[in-house]
Write a protein that holds these residues in place. Structure first.
Motif, short mmCIF file in Angstrom:
data_model
loop_
_atom_site.label_atom_id
_atom_site.label_comp_id
_atom_site.label_asym_id
_atom_site.label_seq_id
_atom_site.Cartn_x
_atom_site.Cartn_y
_atom_site.Cartn_z
N UNK A 1 0.81 -1.15 0.09
CA UNK A 1 -0.07 -0.02 -0.05
C UNK A 1 0.92 1.15 -0.02
N UNK A 2 0.72 2.08 -1.17
CA UNK A 2 1.71 3.11 -1.26
C UNK A 2 0.84 4.37 -1.24
N UNK A 3 1.18 5.25 -0.08
CA UNK A 3 0.54 6.29 0.48
C UNK A 3 -0.49 5.87 1.43
N UNK A 4 -0.11 6.26 2.74
CA UNK A 4 -1.11 5.65 3.68
C UNK A 4 -2.31 6.32 3.52
N UNK A 5 -3.49 5.41 4.03
CA UNK A 5 -4.61 6.03 4.34
C UNK A 5 -4.49 7.12 5.34
N UNK A 6 -5.54 8.30 5.33
CA UNK A 6 -5.19 9.25 6.34
C UNK A 6 -6.01 8.83 7.63
N UNK B 1 0.36 -5.91 3.73
CA UNK B 1 1.81 -6.30 4.15
C UNK B 1 2.75 -5.29 4.21
N UNK B 2 2.77 -4.45 3.36
CA UNK B 2 3.78 -3.37 3.34
C UNK B 2 3.03 -2.31 3.24
N UNK B 3 3.48 -1.22 4.15
CA UNK B 3 2.84 0.12 3.98
C UNK B 3 3.98 1.27 3.77
N UNK B 4 3.77 2.12 2.84
CA UNK B 4 4.83 3.07 2.27
C UNK B 4 4.36 4.44 2.77
N UNK B 5 4.80 5.18 3.54
CA UNK B 5 4.32 6.31 3.93
C UNK B 5 5.08 7.46 3.32
N UNK B 6 4.31 8.60 3.20
CA UNK B 6 5.00 9.72 2.49
C UNK B 6 4.95 11.15 3.26
N UNK B 7 4.35 10.88 4.54
CA UNK B 7 4.25 12.08 5.18
C UNK B 7 5.21 11.65 6.70
N UNK B 8 6.13 12.72 7.15
CA UNK B 8 6.76 12.22 8.27
C UNK B 8 6.23 11.88 9.41
N UNK B 9 5.20 12.56 9.88
CA UNK B 9 4.57 12.16 11.28
C UNK B 9 3.87 11.00 10.94
#
Length: 370
Positions: free
Chosen positions: A113-118, A135-143
């Motif tokens: 999952x690319x770009x985490x659900x908010x 399985x694998x979550x790729x986040x794009x916001x530092x917090x």
């Protein structure tokens, strides 16, 4: 390997295209099949469904269009099952993609999952479901890393892919001449990429434009619409609608009026003073206000945890207030300079480009560990 990607809106199409480009550099024999848009299509592979037929936003709007949404969801599930990809990548679009993730997990596919659900904005307990089906979550916001860690979930922080897109962007030196918009300072109008957003926001934007005769207003047209769609709003104002050139428009803009969403962050990264606007169905907004637990709606303010740009939402999103804010932004005074200076704090939080490449490397790494 065979890759299946699912993106349901314009920003997802952009990030999906950049990710595909990065994957092709690592996997020369990569095959792609996807729900997405024109940018992803340009990278090759098979476009199954265009996001223009999928982008429904808001509680009421989802209910009204539920039959179409369920039909799209079934088509996506069936197509994934038939294709049997080596790699499934779901890009943002959580109302749809979390259902797809649940189905994919049930048939034995690993879910990237690319770009985490908010989920940090409302109903945070959804993290428990994400832990179970992703399985694998790729986040794009530092917090987001600390947020997920507080729920016992390890995620990969990859940086923000907008930095990749902006870094790769090469301005068109003939943009002003080609679009006949030279002569006056430009105010960019970014009313969103969804029909409902444009219907709510563009009339107020154009009403504001009528008050600033000494400026050239230009609308960034969404690629999923034809010029005729905008004619009902533009009418006799002589405001041009320019497609597939939003970054060129921002490069040349003096200020901007921007619909809340990814475009607010893009505008800030181009160092353009802006006012953020949002308006929608009254019931949808009322429900959102009860559920949403964050102080801001714009990514700019969320990332720095303070009000850098003005947010005008619902009843505050009107001609009078937008015009007042724009008037303050276009003057070469302290208000404008403060916003531009505050953008420096945003730049520091955002870090360096490379999100697409980093995500691609991790996706291939995790896939080959099966």
């Amino acid at each position: 390997m065979k890759y299946y990607l699912v993106a349901g809106e314009a920003s997802g199409d952009l990030h999906g295209a950049n990710l595909m480009k990065a994957l092709k550099e690592l996997d020369l024999a990569a095959e792609f099949r996807f729900f997405g848009g024109d940018l992803m299509k340009a990278e090759g592979g098979t476009l199954v469904k265009h996001y223009a037929d999928m982008a429904f936003m808001g509680f009421v709007e989802v209910v009204v269009n539920l039959r179409a949404i369920l039909k799209n969801m079934k088509a996506c599930k069936d197509d994934i099952a038939a294709y049997q990809p080596d790699v499934l990548v779901l890009i943002d679009f959580p109302g749809f993609n979390l259902k797809i993730a649940e189905y994919a997990k049930s048939i034995g596919l690993r879910v990237n999952y690319y770009i985490s659900p908010k989920v940090w904005a409302w109903n945070q307990k959804r993290v428990l479901k994400i832990k179970r089906i992703v399985d694998h979550l790729f986040c794009i916001l530092p917090f987001e890393v600390d947020f997920y860690k507080s729920w016992g979930m390890d995620v990969d922080y990859v940086g923000n892919p907008l930095l990749d897109a902006i870094t790769a962007f090469e301005p068109n030196p003939e943009f002003l001449k080609q679009n006949n918009v030279s002569g006056k300072k430009i105010i960019a109008l970014l009313p969103g990429s969804r029909k409902q957003e444009i219907n709510y926001l563009l009339p107020d934007m154009i009403a504001v434009a009528r008050q600033f005769k000494d400026y050239q207003f230009v609308i960034a047209g969404a690629p999923s619409f034809k010029p005729g769609f905008y004619s009902q709003f533009v009418k006799d104002t002589n405001i041009p609608v320019i497609f597939n050139a939003t970054y060129d428009l921002l490069t040349n803009a003096h200020a901007a009026i921007v619909a809340s969403g990814t475009a607010t962050l893009e505008t800030a990264l181009f160092n353009i003073p802006q006012v953020v606007v949002y308006k929608g169905n009254a019931l949808t907004i009322a429900i959102a206000r009860m559920l949403v637990k964050v102080k801001f709606i714009s990514l700019v303010n969320l990332i720095v945890s303070r009000a850098i740009v003005k947010e005008l939402i619902q009843e505050d999103c009107n001609e009078l207030k937008i015009a007042a804010e724009l008037g303050a932004l276009i003057n070469e005074g302290s208000y404008r300079e403060t916003m531009l200076k505050d953008y420096d704090a945003l730049d520091q939080r955002m870090g360096q480009p490379g999100a697409s490449a980093k995500t691609a490397r991790l996706i291939v790494k995790y896939a080959t560990k099966k």
